[in-house]
Motif scaffolding. Sequence first.
Motif, mmCIF file in Angstrom:
data_model
loop_
_atom_site.group_PDB
_atom_site.id
_atom_site.type_symbol
_atom_site.label_atom_id
_atom_site.label_comp_id
_atom_site.label_asym_id
_atom_site.label_seq_id
_atom_site.Cartn_x
_atom_site.Cartn_y
_atom_site.Cartn_z
ATOM 1 N N ASP A 6 -4.951 3.963 -6.372
ATOM 2 C CA ASP A 6 -4.136 2.741 -6.392
ATOM 3 C C ASP A 6 -2.928 2.879 -5.475
ATOM 4 O OD1 ASP A 6 -5.879 1.627 -8.194
ATOM 5 O OD2 ASP A 6 -4.605 1.993 -9.941
ATOM 6 N N THR A 7 -2.279 4.027 -5.532
ATOM 7 C CA THR A 7 -1.092 4.258 -4.712
ATOM 8 C C THR A 7 -1.448 4.283 -3.235
ATOM 9 O OG1 THR A 7 -0.159 5.570 -6.507
ATOM 10 C CG2 THR A 7 0.878 5.791 -4.371
ATOM 11 N N VAL A 8 -2.545 4.950 -2.901
ATOM 12 C CA VAL A 8 -2.983 5.026 -1.501
ATOM 13 C C VAL A 8 -3.354 3.645 -0.981
ATOM 14 C CG1 VAL A 8 -4.778 5.913 0.041
ATOM 15 C CG2 VAL A 8 -3.681 7.438 -1.605
ATOM 16 N N LEU A 12 -1.702 1.355 1.981
ATOM 17 C CA LEU A 12 -2.504 0.902 3.122
ATOM 18 C C LEU A 12 -2.593 -0.612 3.227
ATOM 19 C CD1 LEU A 12 -5.479 3.415 2.861
ATOM 20 C CD2 LEU A 12 -3.606 3.461 4.517
ATOM 21 N N ALA A 13 -2.170 -1.319 2.204
ATOM 22 C CA ALA A 13 -2.282 -2.779 2.189
ATOM 23 C C ALA A 13 -1.384 -3.457 3.218
ATOM 24 C CB ALA A 13 -1.965 -3.318 0.791
ATOM 25 N N LYS A 47 11.977 2.338 4.366
ATOM 26 C CA LYS A 47 11.304 1.953 3.121
ATOM 27 C C LYS A 47 9.794 2.097 3.256
ATOM 28 C CE LYS A 47 14.800 -1.153 1.291
ATOM 29 N NZ LYS A 47 15.113 -2.515 0.858
ATOM 30 N N HIS A 48 9.255 1.674 4.392
ATOM 31 C CA HIS A 48 7.819 1.836 4.639
ATOM 32 C C HIS A 48 7.447 3.324 4.618
ATOM 33 C CE1 HIS A 48 6.529 -2.254 5.435
ATOM 34 N NE2 HIS A 48 7.549 -2.437 6.260
ATOM 35 N N LEU A 49 8.280 4.144 5.240
ATOM 36 C CA LEU A 49 8.007 5.579 5.284
ATOM 37 C C LEU A 49 8.079 6.204 3.889
ATOM 38 C CD1 LEU A 49 9.923 6.521 8.554
ATOM 39 C CD2 LEU A 49 7.449 6.308 8.247
ATOM 40 N N MET A 50 8.989 5.717 3.064
ATOM 41 C CA MET A 50 9.080 6.226 1.689
ATOM 42 C C MET A 50 7.809 5.898 0.904
ATOM 43 S SD MET A 50 13.148 5.663 0.673
ATOM 44 C CE MET A 50 12.652 4.733 -0.713
ATOM 45 N N ILE A 51 7.277 4.718 1.104
ATOM 46 C CA ILE A 51 6.036 4.326 0.420
ATOM 47 C C ILE A 51 4.878 5.197 0.893
ATOM 48 C CG2 ILE A 51 4.331 2.460 0.190
ATOM 49 C CD1 ILE A 51 6.821 0.528 0.226
ATOM 50 N N LEU A 52 4.796 5.422 2.205
ATOM 51 C CA LEU A 52 3.732 6.273 2.738
ATOM 52 C C LEU A 52 3.869 7.708 2.221
ATOM 53 C CD1 LEU A 52 3.631 4.958 6.417
ATOM 54 C CD2 LEU A 52 1.842 4.678 4.676
ATOM 55 N N ALA A 53 5.091 8.198 2.162
ATOM 56 C CA ALA A 53 5.324 9.551 1.651
ATOM 57 C C ALA A 53 5.019 9.622 0.156
ATOM 58 C CB ALA A 53 6.765 9.979 1.929
ATOM 59 N N GLY A 54 5.370 8.594 -0.586
ATOM 60 C CA GLY A 54 5.091 8.548 -2.015
ATOM 61 C C GLY A 54 3.598 8.553 -2.318
ATOM 62 N N ALA A 55 2.817 7.991 -1.403
ATOM 63 C CA ALA A 55 1.365 7.984 -1.551
ATOM 64 C C ALA A 55 0.744 9.280 -1.035
ATOM 65 C CB ALA A 55 0.766 6.785 -0.811
ATOM 66 N N GLY A 56 1.580 10.134 -0.450
ATOM 67 C CA GLY A 56 1.083 11.399 0.080
ATOM 68 C C GLY A 56 0.428 11.273 1.443
ATOM 69 N N LYS A 77 -8.658 11.541 1.689
ATOM 70 C CA LYS A 77 -9.971 12.073 1.324
ATOM 71 C C LYS A 77 -10.561 11.371 0.106
ATOM 72 C CE LYS A 77 -10.451 16.350 2.066
ATOM 73 N NZ LYS A 77 -10.275 17.788 2.022
ATOM 74 N N ASP A 78 -9.796 11.241 -0.984
ATOM 75 C CA ASP A 78 -10.309 10.590 -2.188
ATOM 76 C C ASP A 78 -10.685 9.134 -1.927
ATOM 77 O OD1 ASP A 78 -10.067 12.899 -3.666
ATOM 78 O OD2 ASP A 78 -8.133 12.347 -4.532
ATOM 79 N N ALA A 79 -9.842 8.431 -1.161
ATOM 80 C CA ALA A 79 -10.132 7.032 -0.846
ATOM 81 C C ALA A 79 -11.393 6.933 0.009
ATOM 82 C CB ALA A 79 -8.952 6.388 -0.127
ATOM 83 N N SER A 80 -11.549 7.846 0.939
ATOM 84 C CA SER A 80 -12.722 7.849 1.804
ATOM 85 C C SER A 80 -13.995 8.111 0.997
ATOM 86 C CB SER A 80 -12.564 8.907 2.893
ATOM 87 O OG SER A 80 -13.704 8.969 3.692
#
Length: 110
Positions: A6-8, A12-13, A47-56, A77-80
């Motif tokens: 969900d976070t990833v 990506l949305a 803020k965008h970078l924080m979201i990307l970092a939070g999703a790993g 990997k998991d999303a793929s």
Amino acid sequence: MPNTLDTVFAALADPTRRQILTMLLEDDMAVTDVAEPFDMSLAAISKHLMILAGAGLISQEKRGRVKWCKLEPDALKDASVWMQAFGQFEAINLDAFERFLETEKLTSEQ
């Protein structure tokens, strides 16, 4: 924050975040270099970078006075793997499928 699907997918949305990830495919980048092609403030990019970092999806580190961003490809990997599970199905002709469902509905009503 755990790296959940969900976070990833939430990260990506957003098209800006996807573009940032594409930029980071080339090499690590300073935050100011990431922000350069976008018509938004450095705070908005942060803020965008924080979201990307939070999703790993990215990691950030300070090198001297500069904050650098690095793509973390294993985070996808998991999303793929999850998306590849849907590749086993053939493309469906939606019109034919809709006709089939209508026929089944009419048959069950009789």
